[in-house]
Design an enzyme around this catalytic site. Structure first.
Site, PDB file in Angstrom:
ATOM      1  N   ASN A   1       0.877  -1.178   0.000  1.00 28.71           N
ATOM      2  CA  ASN A   1       0.000   0.000   0.000  1.00 28.71           C
ATOM      3  C   ASN A   1       0.908   1.218   0.000  1.00 28.71           C
ATOM      4  O   ASN A   1       1.454   1.599   1.032  1.00 28.71           O
ATOM      5  CB  ASN A   1      -0.904  -0.020   1.234  1.00 28.71           C
TER       6      ASN A   1
ATOM      7  N   ARG B   1      -2.719  -2.174  -3.198  1.00 30.02           N
ATOM      8  CA  ARG B   1      -3.921  -1.395  -2.929  1.00 30.02           C
ATOM      9  C   ARG B   1      -3.902  -0.154  -3.820  1.00 30.02           C
ATOM     10  O   ARG B   1      -2.916   0.573  -3.864  1.00 30.02           O
ATOM     11  CB  ARG B   1      -3.976  -0.959  -1.467  1.00 30.02           C
TER      12      ARG B   1
ATOM     13  N   HIS C   1     -12.652   3.030   0.937  1.00 27.95           N
ATOM     14  CA  HIS C   1     -12.527   2.003   1.984  1.00 27.95           C
ATOM     15  C   HIS C   1     -13.233   0.722   1.562  1.00 27.95           C
ATOM     16  O   HIS C   1     -13.655  -0.077   2.402  1.00 27.95           O
ATOM     17  CB  HIS C   1     -13.112   2.469   3.322  1.00 27.95           C
TER      18      HIS C   1
ATOM     19  N   ARG D   1      -9.946  15.826   7.666  1.00 30.47           N
ATOM     20  CA  ARG D   1     -10.879  16.166   6.594  1.00 30.47           C
ATOM     21  C   ARG D   1     -12.190  16.657   7.179  1.00 30.47           C
ATOM     22  O   ARG D   1     -12.684  16.127   8.166  1.00 30.47           O
ATOM     23  CB  ARG D   1     -11.144  14.962   5.695  1.00 30.47           C
TER      24      ARG D   1
ATOM     25  N   GLU E   1      -7.857  -5.774   5.693  1.00 32.04           N
ATOM     26  CA  GLU E   1      -7.762  -5.483   4.261  1.00 32.04           C
ATOM     27  C   GLU E   1      -6.625  -6.255   3.600  1.00 32.04           C
ATOM     28  O   GLU E   1      -6.751  -6.707   2.452  1.00 32.04           O
ATOM     29  CB  GLU E   1      -7.560  -3.983   4.060  1.00 32.04           C
TER      30      GLU E   1
END
Length: 401
Positions: free
Chosen positions: A11, A90, A180, A241, A385
């Site tokens: 990733n 990813r 996600h 965010r 994941e």
């Protein structure tokens, strides 16, 4: 060498590279870690293995090439490199064309690069990781797992279209994509097993809560609605965010403070959320500690976070025939007793009530039901994941455990 073929999961971020090495068919990695501060003098690579950690500085303010090269050296030293049978990457954005994990060819890589403008903070480093990975490990298959694919594959037009002129969808692909997706897909599969749901007749809302946060409505294993949109900025309050904000407010700030588009982008993505509200930190743990001491802005930040989350859970439940379960996951979702408690308290109109003792137990990887016996199910399930990316990659590459 080891008995089983190995899958390396990568990733690649803008200044970091996460990795995990899993034996085919196994859920827990043999080793995992993070290369961080890439391009800086303090760049380093941390490896977790056998319950311990080791750390190596990266030479010459190590960049992504140095980081992955160092990881390859570590695998050589441990006689593991020869057992790597495939690599899974990813990738944040796959557009509308990638709805499944996909083996990477030159043509596929070119199509992924076409999505870079839709996720400019994430996709370019993802692509860089693929390119370096294929250079370092040219003789094994590489696959791309897309954060968007779980949502793009199954959301209906009424869930993904924005109410703006259609020309902007046709010209630029402006729509809700959702993110996600690998985490939400894993949890949707795991919830059926852990909670004993009917795989062909269930509705759940998943709250993936970390520095980035999103919630998704899942009907019979398919994403039907989600909080993140064109970018990961929309939706819930996150670490840095803003989540949802009236576009007119953004325009007003820009005009009044004479801010450029790039400055507004930086404001909403890196200076807002929990950090912006609290003025202290983007870390929920730090804010919980400050709130416990009476810090009013920390209390406000946590309350806004919970209010937005509860509102989205309620809204997403309306995209389902019924709500069978709410599942918390991610760093905050799996470990914050307080934030789960505050969220469920706000969801009383949906009939959710908490088992206080069960909620207290669910930290540090523990998972299970935290709702009372008379309530719809609320549960904590740890996400994985890396395992799902490794599983997809192994299947595509024909790797047998």
């Amino acid at each position: 060498m080891v008995d089983k073929p190995l899958i390396l999961v990568i990733n690649c971020g803008s200044s970091s590279l996460k990795f995990a090495l899993l034996a085919a068919g196994e859920r827990e990695p043999m080793l995992s870690g993070l290369a961080e501060n890439l391009g800086q003098p303090e760049s380093r690579l941390t490896v977790k293995q056998n319950g311990g950690k080791t750390q190596r500085p990266l030479a010459n303010s190590g960049d992504h090439h140095v980081a992955l090269g160092t990881l390859i050296e570590i695998l050589k030293e441990q006689n593991l490199l020869g057992s790597v049978a495939a690599v899974g990457h990813r990738v944040i954005h796959g557009g509308e064309q990638f709805t499944e994990t996909t083996l990477i060819t030159d043509e596929v890589l070119a199509e992924i690069e076409k999505c870079n403008h839709r996720a400019p903070l994430h996709n370019p480093p993802n692509v860089l990781g693929i390119k370096i990975g294929r250079e370092e490990l040219p003789n094994v298959p590489h696959a791309a797992a897309f954060d968007t694919s779980f949502h793009v594959k199954s959301m209906a037009p009424e869930a993904y279209f924005y109410a703006i002129p259609m020309e902007f969808y046709e010209k630029y692909g402006i729509r809700r994509y959702g993110y996600h997706g690998t985490s939400h897909r894993f949890i949707s599969m795991e919830a059926v097993k852990v909670l004993g749901l009917d795989p062909n007749d269930h509705g759940i809302v998943i709250a993936h809560l970390g520095n980035g946060c999103s919630a998704t409505a899942v009907h019979n294993g398919r994403s039907v609605d989600t909080s993140m949109g064109m970018s990961p900025l929309e939706g819930l309050v996150m670490g840095t965010r803003s989540g949802d904000i009236d576009p007119a407010a953004v325009l007003y700030i820009g005009r009044e403070d004479k801010m450029s588009v790039d400055q507004l982008d930086n404001l909403l993505n890196r200076k807002s959320g929990l950090l912006g509200l609290s003025g202290i930190s983007n870390d929920c743990r730090t804010l919980e500690a400050a709130a416990a001491k009476g810090d009013e802005r920390a209390i406000l930040a946590l309350d806004v976070f919970v209010h937005r989350l509860a509102r989205y859970v309620g809204a997403l439940a309306m995209s389902l025939p019924r709500l069978d379960a709410l599942v918390f996951t991610g760093g905050i979702g799996e470990n914050s007793v307080l934030m789960r408690k505050k969220t469920i308290a706000r969801l009383a109109p949906l009939g959710l009530t908490l088992d206080e003792a069960a909620n207290q137990r669910m930290v540090g990887g523990e998972g299970g039901v935290i709702s009372s016996s008379k309530s719809p199910i609320a549960a904590v399930i740890g996400t994985n994941e890396e395992w799902l990316i490794a599983k997809d990659t192994a299947e595509l590459a024909g790797v047998v455990a």
